[in-house]
Design a protein around this motif. Structure first.
Motif, short mmCIF file in Angstrom:
data_model
loop_
_atom_site.label_atom_id
_atom_site.label_comp_id
_atom_site.label_asym_id
_atom_site.label_seq_id
_atom_site.Cartn_x
_atom_site.Cartn_y
_atom_site.Cartn_z
N ILE A 183 -1.93 10.54 54.14
CA ILE A 183 -3.06 9.53 54.00
C ILE A 183 -2.75 8.85 52.54
N MET A 184 -2.03 9.39 51.66
CA MET A 184 -1.60 8.81 50.40
C MET A 184 -0.60 7.59 51.00
N LEU A 185 0.32 7.60 51.68
CA LEU A 185 1.22 6.83 52.16
C LEU A 185 0.49 5.42 52.77
N ILE A 186 -0.52 5.78 53.55
CA ILE A 186 -1.45 4.77 54.10
C ILE A 186 -2.17 4.16 52.99
N PHE A 187 -2.35 4.81 52.09
CA PHE A 187 -3.31 4.29 51.14
C PHE A 187 -2.42 3.07 50.15
N PHE A 188 -1.14 3.36 49.79
CA PHE A 188 -0.42 2.71 49.19
C PHE A 188 0.25 1.69 50.06
N ILE A 189 0.25 1.77 51.26
CA ILE A 189 0.87 0.68 52.04
C ILE A 189 -0.08 -0.42 52.21
N VAL A 190 -1.49 -0.08 52.13
CA VAL A 190 -2.69 -0.88 52.36
C VAL A 190 -2.98 -1.43 51.20
N THR A 191 -2.94 -1.06 49.99
CA THR A 191 -3.00 -1.56 48.89
C THR A 191 -2.09 -2.16 47.94
N ALA A 192 -0.77 -2.41 48.55
CA ALA A 192 0.47 -2.61 48.01
C ALA A 192 0.17 -4.47 47.85
N THR A 193 0.50 -4.88 46.70
CA THR A 193 0.48 -6.28 46.61
C THR A 193 1.80 -6.96 46.89
N PHE A 194 1.85 -8.06 47.68
CA PHE A 194 2.98 -8.91 47.92
C PHE A 194 3.30 -9.67 47.17
N VAL A 195 4.40 -9.80 46.33
CA VAL A 195 5.14 -10.64 45.66
C VAL A 195 5.73 -11.85 46.14
N LYS A 196 4.94 -13.00 45.39
CA LYS A 196 5.38 -14.59 45.70
C LYS A 196 6.52 -14.64 44.79
N GLU A 197 7.55 -15.26 45.38
CA GLU A 197 8.76 -15.62 44.49
C GLU A 197 8.54 -16.89 43.71
N VAL A 198 8.68 -17.10 42.53
CA VAL A 198 8.78 -18.35 41.95
C VAL A 198 10.02 -19.00 41.90
N GLY A 199 10.12 -20.28 42.28
CA GLY A 199 11.03 -21.14 42.55
C GLY A 199 11.18 -22.57 42.21
N LEU A 200 12.15 -23.18 42.26
CA LEU A 200 12.20 -24.88 42.02
C LEU A 200 12.33 -25.52 43.41
N ASP A 201 11.21 -26.39 43.60
CA ASP A 201 11.67 -27.21 44.86
C ASP A 201 12.55 -28.39 44.53
N VAL A 202 13.73 -28.47 44.99
CA VAL A 202 14.87 -29.38 44.71
C VAL A 202 15.03 -30.11 46.28
N ASN A 203 15.00 -31.46 46.18
CA ASN A 203 15.20 -32.28 47.41
C ASN A 203 16.64 -32.81 47.14
N GLN A 204 17.49 -32.25 47.94
CA GLN A 204 18.86 -32.74 48.20
C GLN A 204 18.90 -33.95 48.42
N PRO A 205 20.07 -34.75 48.05
CA PRO A 205 20.16 -36.18 48.10
C PRO A 205 20.90 -36.26 49.61
N GLU A 206 20.51 -37.37 50.18
CA GLU A 206 21.19 -37.55 51.61
C GLU A 206 22.73 -37.89 51.31
N ASN A 207 23.51 -37.89 52.40
CA ASN A 207 24.88 -38.30 52.42
C ASN A 207 25.14 -39.83 52.62
N GLU A 208 24.29 -40.47 51.59
CA GLU A 208 24.31 -41.93 51.86
C GLU A 208 25.37 -42.51 50.81
N PRO A 209 26.02 -43.68 51.04
CA PRO A 209 26.76 -44.00 49.82
C PRO A 209 25.85 -44.59 48.71
N VAL A 210 26.34 -44.12 47.21
CA VAL A 210 25.51 -44.82 46.36
C VAL A 210 26.04 -46.03 45.70
N THR A 211 25.32 -46.94 45.37
CA THR A 211 25.87 -48.14 44.84
C THR A 211 25.54 -48.09 43.42
#
Length: 131
Positions: A24-52
């Motif tokens: 019963i305790m195991l079920i309680f802890f599984i149900v009440t567990a919080t799911f962690v969101k990872e914080v990160g940076l959104d980085v758009n990688q450049p295309e492989n186009e020649p840069v002038t």
């Protein structure tokens, strides 16, 4: 003699109710567990186009090696002196953008510290480039 035999049979611990409580305790802890969101940076990688590149506007290129060494204009630079170097080069050529070229194996925090240093140095045009 009879009392001793009966007593030894009754002295055993019944584990069934304890297992029920554990489940019963195991079920309680599984149900009440919080799911962690990872914080990160959104980085758009450049295309492989020649840069002038405009020859009038030479970019301030900051290379980051796989071992997190920082190289500006062919010289090894400590992370604490990146801002001073960018300020000096930006004073010589105010229109020059800062281009950060991190190695894929370098740490992200090194790149972010360089980005922050460039912003503090007063450079508005900072970009990432693939190595």
């Amino acid at each position: 003699m009879r009392r001793r035999r009966e007593r030894s049979r009754d002295d055993r611990v019944n584990l069934t109710p304890m297992l029920d409580v554990v489940f019963i305790m195991l079920i309680f802890f599984i149900v009440t567990a919080t799911f962690v969101k990872e914080v990160g940076l959104d980085v758009n990688q450049p295309e492989n186009e020649p840069v002038t590149v405009d020859p009038e506007k030479k970019a301030i290129v900051v290379h980051v090696t796989s071992t997190d060494r920082i190289i500006i204009a062919g010289q090894d630079v400590d992370v604490r002196s990146v801002r001073a170097n960018i300020e000096r080069m930006h004073a010589e050529n105010p229109e020059a953008p800062v281009v950060i070229r991190p190695h894929p194996d370098s740490r992200t925090d090194t790149m972010v510290r360089i980005l922050d240093s460039a912003r503090r140095a007063g450079v508005g045009n900072v970009s990432l480039a693939a190595s």
